[in-house]
Design a protein around this motif. Structure first.
Motif, PDB file in Angstrom:
ATOM      1  N   PHE A   1       0.997  -1.269  -0.173  1.00  0.00           N
ATOM      2  CA  PHE A   1      -0.070  -0.115   0.115  1.00  0.00           C
ATOM      3  C   PHE A   1       0.447   1.316   0.288  1.00  0.00           C
ATOM      4  N   VAL A   2       1.874   1.390   0.453  1.00  0.00           N
ATOM      5  CA  VAL A   2       2.551   2.389   0.894  1.00  0.00           C
ATOM      6  C   VAL A   2       3.962   2.572  -0.324  1.00  0.00           C
ATOM      7  N   TRP A   3       4.239   1.688  -0.297  1.00  0.00           N
ATOM      8  CA  TRP A   3       6.022   1.666  -1.410  1.00  0.00           C
ATOM      9  C   TRP A   3       5.160   1.185  -2.735  1.00  0.00           C
ATOM     10  N   SER A   4       3.979   0.658  -3.408  1.00  0.00           N
ATOM     11  CA  SER A   4       3.568   0.762  -4.630  1.00  0.00           C
ATOM     12  C   SER A   4       2.538   2.088  -4.973  1.00  0.00           C
ATOM     13  N   ASN A   5       2.660   3.197  -3.986  1.00  0.00           N
ATOM     14  CA  ASN A   5       1.561   4.344  -4.051  1.00  0.00           C
ATOM     15  C   ASN A   5       2.405   5.148  -4.993  1.00  0.00           C
ATOM     16  N   LYS A   6       1.841   5.644  -5.705  1.00  0.00           N
ATOM     17  CA  LYS A   6       1.712   7.063  -6.483  1.00  0.00           C
ATOM     18  C   LYS A   6       2.856   8.467  -5.735  1.00  0.00           C
ATOM     19  N   ALA A   7       2.334   8.501  -4.733  1.00  0.00           N
ATOM     20  CA  ALA A   7       2.395   9.590  -4.019  1.00  0.00           C
ATOM     21  C   ALA A   7       3.825   9.690  -3.447  1.00  0.00           C
ATOM     22  N   PRO A   8       4.444  11.531  -3.795  1.00  0.00           N
ATOM     23  CA  PRO A   8       6.085  11.946  -3.841  1.00  0.00           C
ATOM     24  C   PRO A   8       6.710  10.537  -2.465  1.00  0.00           C
ATOM     25  N   PRO A   9       8.209  10.327  -2.738  1.00  0.00           N
ATOM     26  CA  PRO A   9       8.466   9.727  -1.962  1.00  0.00           C
ATOM     27  C   PRO A   9       8.974  10.120  -0.859  1.00  0.00           C
ATOM     28  N   ARG A  10       8.953  11.076  -0.063  1.00  0.00           N
ATOM     29  CA  ARG A  10       8.804  12.042   1.065  1.00  0.00           C
ATOM     30  C   ARG A  10       7.897  11.405   1.844  1.00  0.00           C
ATOM     31  N   VAL A  11       6.076  11.993   0.633  1.00  0.00           N
ATOM     32  CA  VAL A  11       4.345  11.007   1.529  1.00  0.00           C
ATOM     33  C   VAL A  11       4.971  10.052   1.717  1.00  0.00           C
ATOM     34  N   LYS A  12       5.437   9.189   1.576  1.00  0.00           N
ATOM     35  CA  LYS A  12       5.829   7.144   1.357  1.00  0.00           C
ATOM     36  C   LYS A  12       5.853   7.169   2.559  1.00  0.00           C
ATOM     37  N   PHE A  13       7.372   8.055   2.728  1.00  0.00           N
ATOM     38  CA  PHE A  13       8.201   7.517   3.748  1.00  0.00           C
ATOM     39  C   PHE A  13       7.413   8.062   4.937  1.00  0.00           C
ATOM     40  N   PHE A  14       6.829   9.220   4.717  1.00  0.00           N
ATOM     41  CA  PHE A  14       5.861   9.475   5.676  1.00  0.00           C
ATOM     42  C   PHE A  14       4.972   9.075   6.232  1.00  0.00           C
ATOM     43  N   ALA A  15       4.494   7.954   5.210  1.00  0.00           N
ATOM     44  CA  ALA A  15       3.292   7.276   5.725  1.00  0.00           C
ATOM     45  C   ALA A  15       3.412   5.602   6.366  1.00  0.00           C
TER      46      ALA A  15
END
Length: 175
Positions: A55-69
């Motif tokens: 859910f987090v790492w395959s997401n299309k959100a910016p890297p910093r948002v994925k890291f935050f999640a």
């Protein structure tokens, strides 16, 4: 007995002047640790990431948002409960609502201001949810799913709730 064993083992080696030589398959020629080998060993062909990791790492959100999640789900963001545990803060009461202990799940779901945010989007949530409940939220009918990834939208919502919280705490913004 153990001291004698260690002494015997050390007696087999003679120290020399000069740079140490590492002899490990996980070290590059220049002596640096090659983390890609370790990662590949951990992620063998038979291993599969759990649903939250996908859910987090395959997401299309910016890297910093994925890291935050990811930090959010691991309970590692700098919320007041973590800061109190480290001895930095004396109390862990949420600065936004002044009503409950500020933990990661409280910031995203439990704080009345976060609940108001989700209600404005007409996305039903529960104040008792853990962070991983995000991946279970289904897109409501009023949010078009064809235009973007709903999971990306959810992570961006969490990111903006966090940024809003930081503006209240650090910039004295009104709630």
């Amino acid at each position: 007995a153990q001291l004698l064993q260690v002494t015997e083992i050390l007696g087999r080696y003679t120290l020399q002047h000069g740079r140490d030589q590492r002899r490990c398959v996980m070290v590059k020629r220049n002596g640096d640790l090659d983390t890609s080998i370790i990662y590949r060993a951990l992620k063998t062909a038979n291993s599969s990431p759990d649903a939250w990791s996908k859910f987090v790492w395959s997401n299309k959100a910016p890297p910093r948002v994925k890291f935050f999640a990811w930090l959010l789900s691991q309970g590692r963001i700098q919320c007041k409960t973590n800061l109190r545990r480290k001895g930095i803060m004396e109390n862990a009461i949420c600065d936004v609502c002044q009503a409950a202990e500020e933990m990661p799940a409280h910031i995203i779901f439990g704080c009345p201001h976060a609940a108001q945010f989700w209600n404005a989007l007409q996305i039903p949530t529960d104040q008792q949810w853990p962070i991983q409940a995000l991946k279970e939220i289904q897109p409501p009918n009023h949010i078009p799913g064809k235009c973007f990834s709903f999971s990306t939208f959810l992570l961006l919502c969490c990111w903006h709730i966090w940024k809003r919280r930081n503006n209240v705490v650090f910039r004295n913004d009104r709630i």
